[in-house]
Write a protein that holds these residues in place. Structure first.
Motif, mmCIF file in Angstrom:
data_model
loop_
_atom_site.group_PDB
_atom_site.id
_atom_site.type_symbol
_atom_site.label_atom_id
_atom_site.label_comp_id
_atom_site.label_asym_id
_atom_site.label_seq_id
_atom_site.Cartn_x
_atom_site.Cartn_y
_atom_site.Cartn_z
ATOM 1 N N VAL A 152 0.854 -1.203 0.000
ATOM 2 C CA VAL A 152 0.000 0.000 0.000
ATOM 3 C C VAL A 152 0.880 1.240 0.000
ATOM 4 C CG1 VAL A 152 -1.803 1.227 1.262
ATOM 5 C CG2 VAL A 152 -1.775 -1.273 1.227
ATOM 6 N N TRP A 153 1.973 1.197 0.777
ATOM 7 C CA TRP A 153 2.902 2.325 0.776
ATOM 8 C C TRP A 153 3.451 2.575 -0.608
ATOM 9 C CZ3 TRP A 153 6.288 0.897 5.608
ATOM 10 C CH2 TRP A 153 5.564 1.261 6.766
ATOM 11 N N LYS A 154 3.765 1.488 -1.277
ATOM 12 C CA LYS A 154 4.370 1.633 -2.605
ATOM 13 C C LYS A 154 3.454 2.452 -3.517
ATOM 14 C CE LYS A 154 5.835 -0.934 -6.620
ATOM 15 N NZ LYS A 154 5.864 -2.197 -7.308
ATOM 16 N N GLU A 155 2.184 2.047 -3.507
ATOM 17 C CA GLU A 155 1.228 2.759 -4.371
ATOM 18 C C GLU A 155 1.097 4.213 -3.965
ATOM 19 O OE1 GLU A 155 -2.579 0.889 -4.689
ATOM 20 O OE2 GLU A 155 -1.628 -0.931 -5.483
ATOM 21 N N LYS A 156 1.028 4.407 -2.636
ATOM 22 C CA LYS A 156 0.861 5.781 -2.161
ATOM 23 C C LYS A 156 2.076 6.637 -2.534
ATOM 24 C CE LYS A 156 -2.331 5.134 1.668
ATOM 25 N NZ LYS A 156 -2.475 5.163 3.122
ATOM 26 N N CYS A 157 3.268 6.040 -2.343
ATOM 27 C CA CYS A 157 4.498 6.774 -2.677
ATOM 28 C C CYS A 157 4.495 7.173 -4.146
ATOM 29 C CB CYS A 157 5.739 5.914 -2.427
ATOM 30 S SG CYS A 157 6.142 5.742 -0.709
ATOM 31 N N GLN A 158 4.083 6.230 -4.973
ATOM 32 C CA GLN A 158 4.076 6.528 -6.415
ATOM 33 C C GLN A 158 3.116 7.668 -6.723
ATOM 34 O OE1 GLN A 158 3.315 2.624 -7.922
ATOM 35 N NE2 GLN A 158 5.483 2.210 -8.293
ATOM 36 N N ALA A 159 1.946 7.613 -6.058
ATOM 37 C CA ALA A 159 0.951 8.664 -6.312
ATOM 38 C C ALA A 159 1.495 10.023 -5.873
ATOM 39 C CB ALA A 159 -0.336 8.326 -5.572
ATOM 40 N N ILE A 160 2.174 10.034 -4.737
ATOM 41 C CA ILE A 160 2.715 11.315 -4.231
ATOM 42 C C ILE A 160 3.776 11.853 -5.186
ATOM 43 C CG2 ILE A 160 4.118 12.341 -2.381
ATOM 44 C CD1 ILE A 160 2.615 10.487 -0.437
ATOM 45 N N ARG A 161 4.639 10.955 -5.621
ATOM 46 C CA ARG A 161 5.699 11.410 -6.538
ATOM 47 C C ARG A 161 5.118 11.970 -7.825
ATOM 48 N NH1 ARG A 161 8.125 6.763 -5.453
ATOM 49 N NH2 ARG A 161 7.440 6.018 -7.470
ATOM 50 N N ALA A 162 4.038 11.282 -8.298
ATOM 51 C CA ALA A 162 3.426 11.751 -9.550
ATOM 52 C C ALA A 162 2.787 13.122 -9.341
ATOM 53 C CB ALA A 162 2.393 10.739 -10.019
ATOM 54 N N GLN A 163 2.228 13.312 -8.136
ATOM 55 C CA GLN A 163 1.534 14.585 -7.883
ATOM 56 C C GLN A 163 2.519 15.739 -7.703
ATOM 57 O OE1 GLN A 163 -1.164 14.174 -4.629
ATOM 58 N NE2 GLN A 163 -2.151 16.150 -5.019
ATOM 59 N N TYR A 164 3.668 15.436 -7.086
ATOM 60 C CA TYR A 164 4.640 16.503 -6.829
ATOM 61 C C TYR A 164 5.968 16.172 -7.501
ATOM 62 C CZ TYR A 164 1.153 17.375 -3.260
ATOM 63 O OH TYR A 164 -0.034 17.598 -2.616
ATOM 64 N N PRO A 165 6.025 16.247 -8.811
ATOM 65 C CA PRO A 165 7.280 15.893 -9.483
ATOM 66 C C PRO A 165 8.361 16.928 -9.184
ATOM 67 C CG PRO A 165 5.713 16.790 -11.050
ATOM 68 C CD PRO A 165 4.995 16.725 -9.732
ATOM 69 N N LEU A 166 9.582 16.458 -9.084
ATOM 70 C CA LEU A 166 10.699 17.393 -8.884
ATOM 71 C C LEU A 166 10.976 18.090 -10.213
ATOM 72 C CD1 LEU A 166 13.161 15.316 -6.686
ATOM 73 C CD2 LEU A 166 11.386 16.888 -5.967
ATOM 74 N N PRO A 167 11.395 19.316 -10.193
ATOM 75 C CA PRO A 167 11.660 20.011 -11.459
ATOM 76 C C PRO A 167 12.882 19.412 -12.144
ATOM 77 C CG PRO A 167 12.411 21.303 -9.612
ATOM 78 C CD PRO A 167 11.738 20.118 -9.024
ATOM 79 N N PRO A 168 12.987 19.568 -13.449
ATOM 80 C CA PRO A 168 14.203 19.101 -14.101
ATOM 81 C C PRO A 168 15.388 19.859 -13.495
ATOM 82 C CG PRO A 168 12.910 20.483 -15.559
ATOM 83 C CD PRO A 168 12.086 20.243 -14.355
ATOM 84 N N ARG A 169 16.554 19.268 -13.536
ATOM 85 C CA ARG A 169 17.665 19.838 -12.743
ATOM 86 C C ARG A 169 17.877 21.324 -13.029
ATOM 87 N NH1 ARG A 169 20.316 18.071 -8.969
ATOM 88 N NH2 ARG A 169 21.754 19.805 -8.938
ATOM 89 N N ILE A 170 17.899 21.655 -14.306
ATOM 90 C CA ILE A 170 18.040 23.071 -14.644
ATOM 91 C C ILE A 170 17.216 23.303 -15.902
ATOM 92 C CG2 ILE A 170 19.682 24.719 -15.666
ATOM 93 C CD1 ILE A 170 21.643 23.801 -13.545
ATOM 94 N N ASN A 171 16.585 24.421 -15.991
ATOM 95 C CA ASN A 171 15.742 24.650 -17.168
ATOM 96 C C ASN A 171 16.568 24.615 -18.449
ATOM 97 O OD1 ASN A 171 13.531 24.964 -15.587
ATOM 98 N ND2 ASN A 171 13.820 27.171 -15.366
ATOM 99 N N PRO A 172 15.956 24.124 -19.519
ATOM 100 C CA PRO A 172 16.706 24.114 -20.782
ATOM 101 C C PRO A 172 16.976 25.533 -21.265
ATOM 102 C CG PRO A 172 14.473 23.279 -21.075
ATOM 103 C CD PRO A 172 14.645 23.529 -19.615
ATOM 104 N N PRO A 173 17.966 25.701 -22.114
ATOM 105 C CA PRO A 173 18.376 27.046 -22.518
ATOM 106 C C PRO A 173 17.443 27.674 -23.549
ATOM 107 C CG PRO A 173 19.699 25.415 -23.619
ATOM 108 C CD PRO A 173 18.794 24.665 -22.720
ATOM 109 N N CYS A 174 16.482 26.931 -24.043
ATOM 110 C CA CYS A 174 15.558 27.502 -25.022
ATOM 111 C C CYS A 174 14.223 26.798 -24.876
ATOM 112 C CB CYS A 174 16.116 27.313 -26.435
ATOM 113 S SG CYS A 174 16.144 25.606 -26.953
ATOM 114 N N PRO A 175 13.170 27.343 -25.477
ATOM 115 C CA PRO A 175 11.883 26.650 -25.374
ATOM 116 C C PRO A 175 11.969 25.256 -25.985
ATOM 117 C CG PRO A 175 11.604 28.846 -26.282
ATOM 118 C CD PRO A 175 13.072 28.597 -26.228
ATOM 119 N N VAL A 176 11.408 24.305 -25.265
ATOM 120 C CA VAL A 176 11.301 22.949 -25.806
ATOM 121 C C VAL A 176 9.809 22.695 -25.991
ATOM 122 C CG1 VAL A 176 11.736 20.507 -25.417
ATOM 123 C CG2 VAL A 176 13.378 22.199 -24.595
ATOM 124 N N PHE A 177 9.386 22.638 -27.223
ATOM 125 C CA PHE A 177 7.960 22.468 -27.481
ATOM 126 C C PHE A 177 7.508 21.077 -27.072
ATOM 127 C CE2 PHE A 177 9.091 25.875 -30.364
ATOM 128 C CZ PHE A 177 8.035 26.755 -30.160
#
Ligand SMILES: C[S@@+](CC[C@H](N)C(=O)[O-])C[C@H]1O[C@@H](n2cnc3c(N)ncnc32)[C@H](O)[C@@H]1O
Length: 701
Positions: free
Chosen positions: A275-300
């Protein structure tokens, strides 16, 4: 344009326009129609001591852990040799069945939880013996799904987001870390704009990351889930800060029974609460960490393929035997070295076109029920039926190539085969339209492909079939290299065309996930350079939009083909030249100047479509050094490998990298291969420094 192969364990990128066949042509050991018998299995089991080599084991995966993992999967009687500190271990298994089990579990990441771990049986399977494994129900199909369609269970929208994430992350790493490393190593000057970007991106990133971690932390608290170990170990200070009133700052955070890594993988070395596993996955999906650094240009956002299933217009299948012992035509499963040599049903591959399925079924019924000849056995090097290739174009035209081994067939038998194939594929019957083009190839050699020699014989129908890309029609011969997803490729080429013309592409969604708007350079050019042109598809498709097109490729045969296609189409403003970019680009541009096609102030756009690994540094430097080339549209079939070439364009000017640098202005992933991890990335680069009045020859040493 080039693209990696389907998701096979060992990946060597092949051109997009080239075959990305869903088939792995590993040898089939089974001597057809004999299915595995209980005696075979008993026989296999009676063999003593089979060695298995485990490679790429993760650090700290000691022998105790290894033995525990084996025990968990009820694998007994195995001895382990090899240094505990190394990534390689040899297992001595009591019998072959145990060895197969170890191999299978390792490849599924169930031995070490590390997908990169690989296992290899060191003992050679005995020649000519039936090697078909007594698989558990459904296992073969599962493996097919793993090998050919690694993402079949993900909704298509999710797949597109994943591909966008991959490009954004690679772009960020390429520019920021590349620039920083340059600065540290070479002590060269980083331009101000780049330095500002780095600082801005890093501070944004930290703020976003902290916020995402805080939200995750709160969710874990609210749902009474122990804080995952990666959080407590990596961010103890942040957690104390978040805990605030919840926890005294010095209180140790609870140990988690789950072993959740930052990327989200949950290791299962110690029992965890599902049950923890599922909950952990749901939490991670809801609050994703940002990519390490934004890309230098728009990525469509990823441009979707218009068709998600049945899009593959060329497929190669192998004649073989299924795990039930039935003669069939399908994909080889597993590898010969592991003794896993069946073919499986193609119904499980969503990429194969419905027409190809129909053709395969027709051929399979014939070989299974009518033909007196067995399918080819690569162990014994005997049998007749070998490969079955289908080309089923969006235009409605199609081609079938049947490869067989003529050894031991009399002239009458060969004639009978030809007559039967003609009847099978060229006669209209209810519900079946005859194929446009039918070829056979008699091949006694040991090969797992259709060799490019004269042994192909047109049995019936037209020698060539046709397909239209954008508004240009192409002829396709049995060996033609052509994009395997025609409708997806049309989207790709139309974006390349629009960007090359300096226009925004209507196919790109202007706003999502923080991307403000299109960054098209809006600069038009008179001359298009099709660099790494292959057979010139890009140059030919774009010729009508430019005053002059010059294609360059190191492969003289491809260049010859490009020129003849252009001539056949009456295109007079495109020429294709054989040679490496780094050697002939300068002369070609000088020639264009001498002819008055370009002047010092002309702007030239280059579409660079290199092989998967990118182009060499000299080629990049040659492009950088030619001041007329103001824009480069970089096509990456394997951006993880070729992003270094893009980084090289962006490097500050130096003795080793002459010419003013470029900067990325827009990028987009274009999905030509739904249900796989493969994707084509397009990056537009624009010259960032001032135009030099004269070429800086001093830098070219
Ligand atoms: C992905 S393919 C190009 C496909 C082509 N653009 C098309 O649309 O059909 C990559 C090509 O790069 C060529 N190539 C690799 N290195 C090169 C170099 N240094 N100079 C010129 N061509 C090169 C290869 O010969 C190959 O044809």
């Amino acid at each position: 344009m080039s693209v990696p192969p389907s998701n096979l364990p060992i990946t060597e990128p092949v051109p997009v326009s080239q075959e990305v066949s869903p088939v792995v042509t590993t040898p089939v050991s089974s001597d057809i129609p004999n299915a595995p018998t209980p005696e075979d299995d008993a026989d296999q089991g009676s063999d003593t001591h089979t060695k298995v080599l485990l490679q790429n084991l993760p650090k700290n995966f000691n022998n105790v852990k290894l033995m525990e993992a084996l025990k968990k999967h009820r694998i007994r009687g195995v001895k382990v040799t090899g240094s505990e500190s190394g990534s390689i271990r040899t297992l001595v298994c009591p019998d072959k069945n145990t060895a197969y089990k170890v191999v299978r579990l390792t490849h599924r990441g169930r031995i070490s939880n590390a997908k990169q771990a690989k296992a290899l049986i060191l003992a050679k399977p005995s020649q000519g013996k039936q090697q078909v494994k007594n698989d558990e129900e459904g296992e073969v199909e599962e493996r097919i799904v793993d090998q050919k369609m690694p993402l079949p269970v993900k909704p298509y929208e999710e797949q597109l987001k994943d591909k966008h994430r991959v490009l954004s992350k690679l772009m960020s790493e390429m520019t920021i870390f590349g620039l920083k490393r340059e600065a540290e190593l070479n002590k060269c000057n980083i331009p101000d704009w780049a330095m500002d970007n780095i600082q801005q991106m890093e501070s944004n990133f930290e703020i976003l990351r902290k916020e995402a971690l805080r939200q995750r932390y709160q969710a874990y608290q609210e749902q009474n889930i122990p804080i995952p170990r990666y959080m407590s170990q990596k961010y103890p200070e942040l957690l104390s800060e978040f805990a605030g009133s919840h926890l005294p700052a010095n209180q140790a955070l609870p140990e988690s029974a789950t072993m959740e890594t930052e990327s989200g993988a949950i290791t299962a070395e110690i029992p965890y609460d599902p049950v923890w596993k599922e909950k952990c996955q749901a939490i991670r999906a809801q609050y994703p960490l940002p990519p390490r650094i934004n890309p230098p240009c728009p990525v469509f956002p990823t441009v979707a393929s218009p068709v998600h299933t049945g899009f593959h217009n060329k497929s190669e299948f192998t004649f073989g035997v299924t795990r039930f012992g039935d003669i069939s035509i399908g994909f080889n499963v597993g590898s010969f070295g592991n003794g896993l040599t069946q073919v499986s049903d193609i119904a499980h591959c969503v990429r194969v076109s419905p027409r190809a399925v129909q053709l395969v079924q027709k051929m399979r019924n014939y070989v299974r029920n009518v033909s007196p000849h067995p399918v080819y056995n690569r162990c014994k090097k005997s049998g007749v039926w070998r490969l079955f290739v289908t080309r089923t174009q969006a235009s409605g035209e199609d081609m079938v190539i049947v490869q067989y081994n003529p050894t031991n067939l009399s002239d009458e038998e060969q004639q009978a085969i030809r007559d039967d194939l003609k009847r099978l594929f060229s006669t209209p019957v209810e519900g079946f339209a005859p194929v446009t083009s039918l070829y056979i190839q008699e091949t006694p050699d040991r090969t797992d492909e259709i060799p490019q020699n004269n042994s192909l014989v047109l049995l019936d129908g037209a020698p060539l079939i046709h397909e239209t890309l954008l508004d240009t029609q192409f002829q396709i011969s049995p060996h033609s290299i052509f994009p395997v997803n025609t409708l997806g490729a049309e989207r790709f080429y139309s974006i390349v065309r629009d960007w090359a013309m300096g226009k925004p592409s209507p196919l790109l969604t202007p706003t999502t996930e923080g991307i403000a708007d299109s960054a098209s350079s809006n600069e038009s050019s008179d001359v298009l350079l099709d660099l790494c042109c292959g057979r010139g598809t890009i140059g030919i498709l774009m010729a009508k939009y430019f005053r002059q097109v010059v294609g360059i490729d190191v492969d003289p045969q491809a260049v010859e083909e490009a020129n003849s296609i252009a001539t056949a189409k009456g295109i007079t403003n495109a020429k294709f030249i054989a040679g490496p970019i780094e050697k002939i680009l300068n002369t070609q541009l000088q020639q264009l100047k001498a002819d008055g096609v370009i002047t010092d102030s002309s702007s030239v756009v280059a579409v660079l479509d290199p092989p998967g690994k990118g182009v060499n540094t000299k080629a990049v430097c040659t492009i950088r050094w030619n001041r007329n080339i103001n824009r480069v549209i970089f096509v990456a079939s394997d951006f993880a490998r070729s992003h270094k070439s893009v980084g090289m364009f962006c490097k500050p000017r130096s003795m080793s990298v002459p010419g003013f640098p470029f900067r990325c202005v827009q990028a987009v992933p274009v999905d030509l291969f739904p249900h796989t991890k493969n994707c084509v990335f397009l990056v537009e680069l624009v010259r960032s420094g001032p135009k030099a009045k004269t070429p800086d020859t001093s830098m070219l040493q």
